[in-house]
Design a protein around this motif. Structure first.
Motif, PDB file in Angstrom:
ATOM      1  N   GLN A  50       0.813  -1.224   0.000  1.00  0.00           N
ATOM      2  CA  GLN A  50       0.000   0.000   0.000  1.00  0.00           C
ATOM      3  C   GLN A  50       0.844   1.270   0.000  1.00  0.00           C
ATOM      4  O   GLN A  50       0.477   2.270  -0.605  1.00  0.00           O
ATOM      5  CB  GLN A  50      -0.912   0.006   1.230  1.00  0.00           C
ATOM      6  CG  GLN A  50      -2.346  -0.346   0.872  1.00  0.00           C
ATOM      7  CD  GLN A  50      -3.268  -0.204   2.040  1.00  0.00           C
ATOM      8  OE1 GLN A  50      -3.011  -0.786   3.083  1.00  0.00           O
ATOM      9  NE2 GLN A  50      -4.324   0.541   1.875  1.00  0.00           N
ATOM     10  N   ASP A  68      -0.212  12.759  -0.480  1.00  0.00           N
ATOM     11  CA  ASP A  68      -1.193  12.164  -1.384  1.00  0.00           C
ATOM     12  C   ASP A  68      -1.530  10.742  -0.944  1.00  0.00           C
ATOM     13  O   ASP A  68      -2.684  10.329  -0.987  1.00  0.00           O
ATOM     14  CB  ASP A  68      -0.663  12.165  -2.826  1.00  0.00           C
ATOM     15  CG  ASP A  68      -0.658  13.577  -3.401  1.00  0.00           C
ATOM     16  OD1 ASP A  68      -1.351  14.453  -2.822  1.00  0.00           O
ATOM     17  OD2 ASP A  68       0.046  13.833  -4.397  1.00  0.00           O
ATOM     18  N   LYS A 106      -3.723  10.987   2.133  1.00  0.00           N
ATOM     19  CA  LYS A 106      -5.063  11.439   1.740  1.00  0.00           C
ATOM     20  C   LYS A 106      -5.850  10.275   1.128  1.00  0.00           C
ATOM     21  O   LYS A 106      -7.022  10.061   1.432  1.00  0.00           O
ATOM     22  CB  LYS A 106      -4.913  12.589   0.730  1.00  0.00           C
ATOM     23  CG  LYS A 106      -6.205  13.250   0.333  1.00  0.00           C
ATOM     24  CD  LYS A 106      -6.753  14.127   1.437  1.00  0.00           C
ATOM     25  CE  LYS A 106      -8.110  14.709   1.048  1.00  0.00           C
ATOM     26  NZ  LYS A 106      -8.833  15.238   2.186  1.00  0.00           N
ATOM     27  N   GLU A 107      -5.120   9.502   0.316  1.00  0.00           N
ATOM     28  CA  GLU A 107      -5.736   8.339  -0.334  1.00  0.00           C
ATOM     29  C   GLU A 107      -6.191   7.321   0.717  1.00  0.00           C
ATOM     30  O   GLU A 107      -7.303   6.788   0.649  1.00  0.00           O
ATOM     31  CB  GLU A 107      -4.706   7.717  -1.291  1.00  0.00           C
ATOM     32  CG  GLU A 107      -5.242   6.570  -2.109  1.00  0.00           C
ATOM     33  CD  GLU A 107      -4.102   5.801  -2.798  1.00  0.00           C
ATOM     34  OE1 GLU A 107      -3.095   6.444  -3.207  1.00  0.00           O
ATOM     35  OE2 GLU A 107      -4.212   4.565  -2.885  1.00  0.00           O
ATOM     36  N   GLU A 151      -9.219   8.551   2.588  1.00  0.00           N
ATOM     37  CA  GLU A 151     -10.470   8.430   1.833  1.00  0.00           C
ATOM     38  C   GLU A 151     -10.893   6.975   1.681  1.00  0.00           C
ATOM     39  O   GLU A 151     -12.063   6.628   1.802  1.00  0.00           O
ATOM     40  CB  GLU A 151     -10.298   9.082   0.461  1.00  0.00           C
ATOM     41  CG  GLU A 151     -10.331  10.594   0.568  1.00  0.00           C
ATOM     42  CD  GLU A 151      -9.810  11.303  -0.682  1.00  0.00           C
ATOM     43  OE1 GLU A 151      -9.440  10.610  -1.659  1.00  0.00           O
ATOM     44  OE2 GLU A 151      -9.750  12.536  -0.672  1.00  0.00           O
ATOM     45  N   LYS A 152      -9.894   6.115   1.490  1.00  0.00           N
ATOM     46  CA  LYS A 152     -10.160   4.691   1.267  1.00  0.00           C
ATOM     47  C   LYS A 152     -10.675   4.007   2.532  1.00  0.00           C
ATOM     48  O   LYS A 152     -11.587   3.197   2.488  1.00  0.00           O
ATOM     49  CB  LYS A 152      -8.861   4.039   0.796  1.00  0.00           C
ATOM     50  CG  LYS A 152      -9.033   2.701   0.136  1.00  0.00           C
ATOM     51  CD  LYS A 152      -7.695   2.302  -0.505  1.00  0.00           C
ATOM     52  CE  LYS A 152      -7.666   0.833  -0.839  1.00  0.00           C
ATOM     53  NZ  LYS A 152      -6.320   0.449  -1.291  1.00  0.00           N
TER      54      LYS A 152
END
Lengths: 229, 407
Positions: free
Chosen positions: A132, A186, A189-190, A193-194
């Motif tokens: 990840q 980024d 943030k990803e 959100e995920k």
């Protein structure tokens, strides 16, 4: 929406005498809801790091209450507080926050060992986290064989691997170049959100401020401005 | 296991400090093993010199004789005792003696001394009189043979073949008796008391001059097949012989002052060990604190992410444990090497006399199992105990302070 973090009239004063008393956090009340990407910002000495430490149970408030997922951690001490941090909060600090004698994999695995997660599950989660954060194939490297950005990726993986409700990050991009800092933000943030994971930053980095969904401005230990985007 | 693994790896983060700490503890163990080996060797040498020079491992006298060496307090039925001793299987050797104070005169000078009448053959199994002959010949049983101490020979200005007149009191009636002897040998024990005051003649001549029969003697000196050591002084024979008339004592009972000195020597290892390990423990505490202060930010991080205080304590104690293990390995190897060398080559201190005990031979270090079993265990325990204080300190580090202090 439910408040995952709630501080009520929380104070953190240093020193005993009135003349030398430092009010690092002065009667601060905030509520942060699940899935927020919040940045506590302000000039040096404004109390943002102290507030982050109070929210994370790294320090006890002089007065007031700090609730994390409904538990008042201001009343917790010792082992109970350690266990709470281990199970509910992930931390990302500035550079040099990895155990230097452990490999990247072992650093990520360490918190699960503290939690008593079985070996097979640990291995599975470590591999998934490395993928990840984009560090596949680098798991056996020790921190001194990784770049600053890669080290912070490991720190992010370590903070997330135990599936905490909250991730607290203290100046996570301070020691990184601009490009690496943007890539890491980024990534965070990803992940936010995920996984709907709550992120709280203490920072004065413009890049974080730009990406944050909420900015809490601190000045002289008090909240000067609380703005949601 | 992870804590142990982390602790072990931490040792190599500052190799120089780890090596210095290991050397401090390891050399302390080496020093303790070497010192204990030398002390054991010295005690063995002292005991050998006490029992082997003249005294023997045990002696039999008439009760009361030792108080003032009264020649009239002789063993009247020495023949019976001799028969009993000959039958005893625990004995390696025994020798009867006739002892008297005497005026010893030469053509040039006169001196007072103690004359031992000895059985030339049997005495060889007990004392070093024969080995001490530095000039002339040992006794062969001849009537006028006399061995004289080197210092006394110098005082009397006599050499081999010169005449010596012994003047002594006969037993029972106290009449003065004189006898003429010729110096057949000069003896040197390296012990002032013996070399200045003692003369040896054949026991038959002594009995004749003192008016004693061949069934009478003042003393029997005994040596056992299993030597009577400091820790093993029990003898059924001595117990059996002891009675109202007869006193049978081991060498420790014969030399109570020396017994105390030897006892003190035994405890000196303990005292030296205590001092060495107190210093080493301070070194461990210092080293652990340096290591903790160097890693204070890291302790802040690992506490922040949920490591319990007791796990931090465990980490520091494991580090101390591993340091102690490595130190023990080094200390034991070096201790064994030094011990092997000093036990084969010996340590020559020259001729010296310690509390009346001659130490004129090299001291050969002695190995003992406790040096390689108990001593390392003490080292590990003390090192871990010394680390408790730094471990408690590390466990109490407040994450927020640790994280800010080093930023």
């Amino acid at each position: 929406m439910t408040a995952v973090i709630s501080s009520t009239d929380v104070c953190r004063f240093f020193g005993d005498e009135e003349a030398t008393l430092v009010k690092a956090v002065d009667h601060v009340s905030i509520e942060i809801e699940r899935g927020e990407f919040t940045a506590i910002v302000g000039p040096s000495g404004s109390g943002k790091t102290t507030l982050l430490h109070l929210i994370g149970g790294l320090d006890n408030p002089t007065s007031g209450a700090v609730h994390l997922s409904g538990t008042n951690i201001a009343e917790m001490t010792g082992t109970a507080l350690s266990d709470f941090r281990r199970d509910h909060i992930g931390f990302i600090f500035q550079a040099y926050n990895l155990i230097p004698v452990f490999s990247a994999e072992e650093n990520i695995e360490y918190i699960m060992l503290l939690q008593g997660v079985d070996a097979a599950e640990r291995k599975r989660r470590v591999a998934a986290m490395l993928a990840q954060v984009g560090l596949e194939g680098l798991g056996d490297r020790r921190p001194n064989k990784l770049s600053g950005g890669q080290q912070q990726r490991v720190a992010i993986a370590r903070a997330m691997v135990s599936h905490p409700e909250i991730i607290l990050a203290d100046e996570p991009t301070a020691n990184l170049d601009s490009k690496t800092g943007i890539a890491l933000l980024d990534l965070m943030k990803e992940l936010n959100e995920k996984h709907n994971m709550t992120f709280v930053f203490s920072t004065h980095d413009e890049k974080i401020m730009k990406r944050a969904s909420r900015l809490i401005h601190m000045l002289d230990g008090k909240i000067d401005l609380d703005e949601s985007k | 296991m992870q804590t142990a693994s982390l602790a072990f790896r931490n040792l190599f983060r500052n190799t120089r400090r780890t090596v210095l700490t290991v050397m401090l503890i390891g050399f302390s163990l080496t020093a303790l093993i070497a010192f204990d080996g030398v002390m054991r060797g010295m005690i063995t040498l002292m005991v050998d010199n006490i029992t082997g020079t003249l005294t023997g491992e045990a002696q039999i006298h008439r009760a009361g004789y030792r108080e003032n060496l009264d020649v009239d307090l002789y063993i009247d039925d020495a023949g019976e005792i001799e028969d009993r001793l000959q039958q005893d299987s625990s004995l390696r050797a025994f020798a009867p003696r006739v002892i008297s104070g005497a005026m010893i005169s030469s053509s040039y000078n006169v001196g007072a001394g103690i004359v031992y009448g000895i059985d030339a053959e049997l005495e060889q199994g007990i004392s070093k009189v024969r080995d001490a002959v530095v000039d002339g010949e040992y006794l062969s049983g001849g009537e006028s043979e006399l061995l004289i101490g080197l210092s006394m020979a110098e005082l009397l200005e006599v050499g081999l073949g010169d005449r010596i007149v012994l003047t002594l009191s006969e037993v029972d009636d106290g009449e003065l008796a004189q006898a003429l002897f010729r110096v057949s040998g000069i003896v040197e024990f390296g012990l002032r008391e013996l070399d200045e005051n003692f003369a040896f003649i054949n026991i038959a001549s002594a009995r004749q001059v003192l008016g004693m029969t061949d069934q009478q003697a003042h003393e029997f000196a005994l040596n056992f097949i299993t030597p009577l050591t400091m820790t093993n002084t029990d003898s059924a024979l001595l117990e059996e012989l002891n009675g109202e008339e007869i006193e049978a004592l081991n060498w420790l009972e014969l030399n109570p002052d020396i017994s105390l000195i030897l006892e003190l020597s035994r405890y000196s290892s303990l005292m030296i060990g205590a001092v060495l390990f107190l210093l080493a423990s301070l070194g461990v505490i210092n080293s652990m604190f340096m290591s903790i202060y160097e890693r204070i930010y890291e302790f802040g991080v690992i506490k922040a992410i949920g490591t319990r205080p007791r796990d931090i304590r465990k980490l520091i104690l494991y580090e101390a444990f591993f340091i102690a293990l490595i130190s023990c390995g080094m200390g034991l190897l070096l201790g064994a090497a030094i011990g092997a060398y000093t036990s084969s080559s010996g340590i020559a201190f020259g001729e010296m006399e310690f509390s009346g005990i001659a130490l004129n031979n090299a001291i050969f270090s002695e190995f003992h199992p406790i040096q390689f079993t108990q001593f390392p265990v003490y080292v590990v325990l003390l090192t871990v105990v010394a680390a408790i204080y730094p471990a408690r300190f590390a466990a109490r580090i407040i994450p927020s302070e640790a994280l800010q202090r080093s930023l």
